[in-house]
Design an enzyme around this catalytic site. Structure first.
Site, PDB file in Angstrom:
ATOM      1  N   ASP A 103      47.848  82.439  65.220  1.00 49.55           N
ATOM      2  CA  ASP A 103      47.843  81.239  64.099  1.00 49.55           C
ATOM      3  C   ASP A 103      48.605  80.271  64.805  1.00 49.55           C
ATOM      4  O   ASP A 103      49.615  80.524  65.743  1.00 49.55           O
ATOM      5  CB  ASP A 103      48.764  82.036  62.829  1.00 49.55           C
ATOM      6  CG  ASP A 103      48.152  81.357  61.587  1.00 49.55           C
ATOM      7  OD1 ASP A 103      48.141  80.408  61.639  1.00 49.55           O
ATOM      8  OD2 ASP A 103      47.754  82.392  60.826  1.00 49.55           O
ATOM      9  N   ASP A 213      46.553  76.140  60.864  1.00 48.18           N
ATOM     10  CA  ASP A 213      47.161  76.343  59.452  1.00 48.18           C
ATOM     11  C   ASP A 213      46.892  74.949  58.967  1.00 48.18           C
ATOM     12  O   ASP A 213      47.219  73.806  59.635  1.00 48.18           O
ATOM     13  CB  ASP A 213      48.617  76.515  59.679  1.00 48.18           C
ATOM     14  CG  ASP A 213      49.208  77.107  58.195  1.00 48.18           C
ATOM     15  OD1 ASP A 213      48.676  77.844  57.672  1.00 48.18           O
ATOM     16  OD2 ASP A 213      49.681  76.211  57.810  1.00 48.18           O
ATOM     17  N   GLU A 279      41.870  75.842  59.159  1.00 48.23           N
ATOM     18  CA  GLU A 279      42.052  76.372  57.555  1.00 48.23           C
ATOM     19  C   GLU A 279      41.731  74.982  56.754  1.00 48.23           C
ATOM     20  O   GLU A 279      42.399  74.110  56.907  1.00 48.23           O
ATOM     21  CB  GLU A 279      43.400  76.798  57.186  1.00 48.23           C
ATOM     22  CG  GLU A 279      43.439  77.423  55.785  1.00 48.23           C
ATOM     23  CD  GLU A 279      44.893  77.209  55.221  1.00 48.23           C
ATOM     24  OE1 GLU A 279      45.100  77.846  54.176  1.00 48.23           O
ATOM     25  OE2 GLU A 279      45.686  76.770  55.935  1.00 48.23           O
ATOM     26  N   HIS A 340      45.557  86.181  53.231  1.00 47.25           N
ATOM     27  CA  HIS A 340      46.833  86.704  52.838  1.00 47.25           C
ATOM     28  C   HIS A 340      47.430  85.803  51.821  1.00 47.25           C
ATOM     29  O   HIS A 340      48.730  85.684  51.432  1.00 47.25           O
ATOM     30  CB  HIS A 340      47.989  86.476  54.296  1.00 47.25           C
ATOM     31  CG  HIS A 340      47.803  85.086  54.873  1.00 47.25           C
ATOM     32  ND1 HIS A 340      46.620  84.494  55.470  1.00 47.25           N
ATOM     33  CD2 HIS A 340      48.788  83.967  54.774  1.00 47.25           C
ATOM     34  CE1 HIS A 340      46.926  83.432  55.775  1.00 47.25           C
ATOM     35  NE2 HIS A 340      48.406  83.057  55.469  1.00 47.25           N
ATOM     36  N   ASP A 341      46.567  84.514  51.302  1.00 52.62           N
ATOM     37  CA  ASP A 341      46.820  83.730  50.512  1.00 52.62           C
ATOM     38  C   ASP A 341      46.259  84.029  48.970  1.00 52.62           C
ATOM     39  O   ASP A 341      46.707  83.502  48.072  1.00 52.62           O
ATOM     40  CB  ASP A 341      46.566  82.453  50.779  1.00 52.62           C
ATOM     41  CG  ASP A 341      47.301  82.091  52.120  1.00 52.62           C
ATOM     42  OD1 ASP A 341      48.465  82.432  52.088  1.00 52.62           O
ATOM     43  OD2 ASP A 341      46.883  81.127  52.844  1.00 52.62           O
TER      44      ASP A 341
HETATM   45  C1  GLC Z   1      48.539  78.152  54.817  1.00 54.34           C
HETATM   46  C2  GLC Z   1      48.784  79.314  54.965  1.00 54.34           C
HETATM   47  C3  GLC Z   1      49.941  80.013  54.042  1.00 54.34           C
HETATM   48  C4  GLC Z   1      51.024  79.118  54.119  1.00 54.34           C
HETATM   49  C5  GLC Z   1      50.857  77.596  54.229  1.00 54.34           C
HETATM   50  C6  GLC Z   1      51.956  76.724  54.746  1.00 54.34           C
HETATM   51  O1  GLC Z   1      47.900  78.037  53.606  1.00 54.34           O
HETATM   52  O2  GLC Z   1      47.630  80.274  55.056  1.00 54.34           O
HETATM   53  O3  GLC Z   1      50.213  81.297  53.999  1.00 54.34           O
HETATM   54  O4  GLC Z   1      51.990  79.243  53.149  1.00 54.34           O
HETATM   55  O5  GLC Z   1      49.806  77.419  54.700  1.00 54.34           O
HETATM   56  O6  GLC Z   1      52.064  76.904  56.085  1.00 54.34           O
END
Ligand code: GLC
Length: 544
Positions: A103, A213, A279, A340-341
């Protein structure tokens, strides 16, 4: 370029397995997973049959957002181990023929990062402009949900305004997540140079790619204009969910983010055969631009669309066909069903039968699939009592929004903490661990784990499934999604029954097919018309 046996780049023919390091395996008994724990379980991952792992952040961090608040981009948090452990993880991963993706969180740092500490120390500090600082606004704006004085009306994804006042220097700084996650100013060339170096640091250490991210947030509107109100916002949002009440017009997906992503791609291309995943949310026509004009941006902008379409043949087929039609010829599709979200897929889609069907869908569509740890066991949302919620999203926006539910410890066996740790883990182990665990499922011929292993094996052995073309087959059977996957050598049909009733599906042109795999793991007939049981899916090899 190093290619796989079916001559596609590795990131096209692989299956990615996401490990959330805090929750995978604790090797030192502190209740939190770590890099040595992952090393211990690499054989399990290899034997599952995936070809790449992606690790959520393991960098030094105050852990306000569990590692997505990074205090040093070039080290490992002692909670997870050391750089030596990381190097060993890379070696051990590669020794098993797996790729390793990590990541990278470019939009924001932790407020404990030395860059931010310097930046906030005075208005004339050389790093002041590395973050986004603005003086209080003098205009009174009754529309600004955050209150007067804020530089604009933006909200934080995790609730409240996106600005926090720093009394020491009398200005606000921008943070699109919690206030401990200040946004970097990517319009500053020094930030770009410094952050590109952090990529090279890990590329030199041998990582095969990055999952980037919230990459679309990095570049904001130059003038930081107010976002428009979202006319379709749900009336049930918690009062502090300012973000949810506004359209994401100026805070992300600005046209000039693409120039930045091309530069990031340039850094990856300084090394052989590396892969960039982003993402990315948002409407398809804008999302597809992240592949670049000619494939010069991301290899794989994550495609999350299947997570939230209605779980029906029509909903899923509509999403797949729309994606296939929108992709330029050079772009390779990909699908994500859990991470994980989001709530666990078995919970989101309504149960174990639906989760089995979803597994077959994910692993037979054209495109790189990403699996989330534990989904191969059918793990469901854990119950986290309100007083045990630790996720900032859940703490700020309400119990229903906590992401802790999908981050509970991996269920390895039926020992007290599911074999994850000898001591109490950072999040409670899910209540079902005594029956739903890796050990219990490994030798059970009908288990979810066996289904995943068989699906992954079949995908590996069948080029039509791994990299073949996709075409939907229209059938009369209600709520069934049927498609063909074809390569030079073979033709497969995938038939998925999304209904809770039996369905009859006839193969196209009255051809016969041999069932290679059923989600129920109990049949191998050769036939022209298939009777599908409720939520059953089958993969057939067409004859002749
Ligand atoms: C992304 C991640 C998430 C995180 C956010 C801020 O959406 O997947 O887990 O809290 O970014 O970094």
């Amino acid at each position: 370029m190093h290619t796989s046996p079916n001559s596609k780049p590795w990131w096209q023919s692989c299956v990615v397995y996401q490990v959330y390091p805090r929750s995978f395996k604790d090797s030192n008994g502190d209740g939190v997973g770590d890099l040595n724990g992952i090393i211990e379980k690499l054989d399990y991952i290899r034997d599952l049959g995936v070809q790449a792992i992606w690790l959520s952040p393991f960098y030094p961090s105050p852990m306000v957002d569990f590692g997505y608040d990074i205090a040093d981009y070039c080290d490992v948090d002692p909670l997870f181990g050391s750089l030596d452990d990381f190097d060993r993880l890379v070696r051990e991963t590669h020794a098993r023929g797996l790729k390793i993706i990590i990541d990278w969180v470019p939009n924001h740092t932790s407020d404990q990062h030395p860059w931010f500490k310097e930046s906030r120390s005075s208005r004339d500090n050389p790093k002041r402009d590395w973050y986004i600082w603005r003086s209080p606004s003098l205009s009174q704006n009754s529309e600004n949900l955050g209150g007067d004085g804020l530089p604009n009306n933006w909200g934080s994804v995790f609730g409240g305004p996106a600005w926090t006042f720093d009394p020491h220097t009398g200005q606000y700084y921008l943070h699109q997540f919690v206030k401990e996650q200040p946004d970097l100013n990517w319009r500053n060339p020094e930030v770009q140079t410094a952050m590109f170096e952090t990529l090279r640091f890990w590329l030199r250490r041998g990582v095969d790619g990055f999952r980037m991210d919230v990459i679309a947030m990095t570049v904001k509107d130059k003038e930081l204009r107010d976002n428009p109100t979202n006319p379709n916002a749900s009336p049930n949002l918690p009062p502090n969910d300012i973000y949810g009440r506004l359209l994401e017009k100026y805070n992300l997906d600005q046209d000039d983010v693409h120039e930045l992503i091309r530069q990031i791609r340039g850094v990856l291309d300084e090394f052989d055969d590396r892969c960039g995943i982003g993402e990315l949310w948002g409407p398809l026509p804008r999302w597809v631009r992240y592949y670049g004009q000619n494939g010069d941006e991301l290899h794989l902008p994550f495609n999350f669309r299947l997570m939230w379409v209605p779980f029906s043949a029509e909903g899923i087929r509509g999403s797949v066909d729309e994606l296939e039609a929108a992709l330029p010829p050079f772009a390779w599709p990909n699908y994500v069903l859990g991470n994980h979200d989001q709530p666990r897929l078995a919970t989101r889609f309504g149960g174990q039968s639906q989760a089995r069907l979803a597994a077959m869908l994910l692993l037979t569509l054209r495109g790189t699939p990403t699996l989330y740890y534990g989904d191969e066991l059918g793990m469901e949302n854990g119950y986290i009592p309100p007083e045990k919620v630790v996720d900032p999203q859940g703490k700020n926006l309400g119990h229903a929004r906590t992401r802790d539910v999908c981050r509970t410890p991996m269920q390895w066996d039926d020992s007290p903490f599911a074999g994850f740790s000898p001591n109490e883990p950072w999040l409670p182990v899910s209540a079902d661990f005594q029956t739903r665990n890796m050990n219990a499922q490994a030798d059970d011929p009908a288990s979810m784990l066996t289904l995943y292993r068989r699906l992954l094996q079949l995908r590996r052995e069948t080029p039509a499934l791994a990299v073949g073309s996709y075409s939907p087959v229209t059938v009369s059977a209600e709520n069934c999604f049927v498609y063909r996957r074809t390569s030079d050598r073979a033709e497969c049909i995938v038939a998925l029954n999304f209904s809770a009733e039996n369905r009859q599906v006839s193969l196209p042109n009255a051809r016969r097919g041999k069932i290679l795999l059923s989600t129920h793991l109990d049949r191998h007939e050769t036939l022209e018309t298939i009777s599908l049981r409720p939520f059953e899916g089958v993969i057939l090899a067409l004859e002749g």
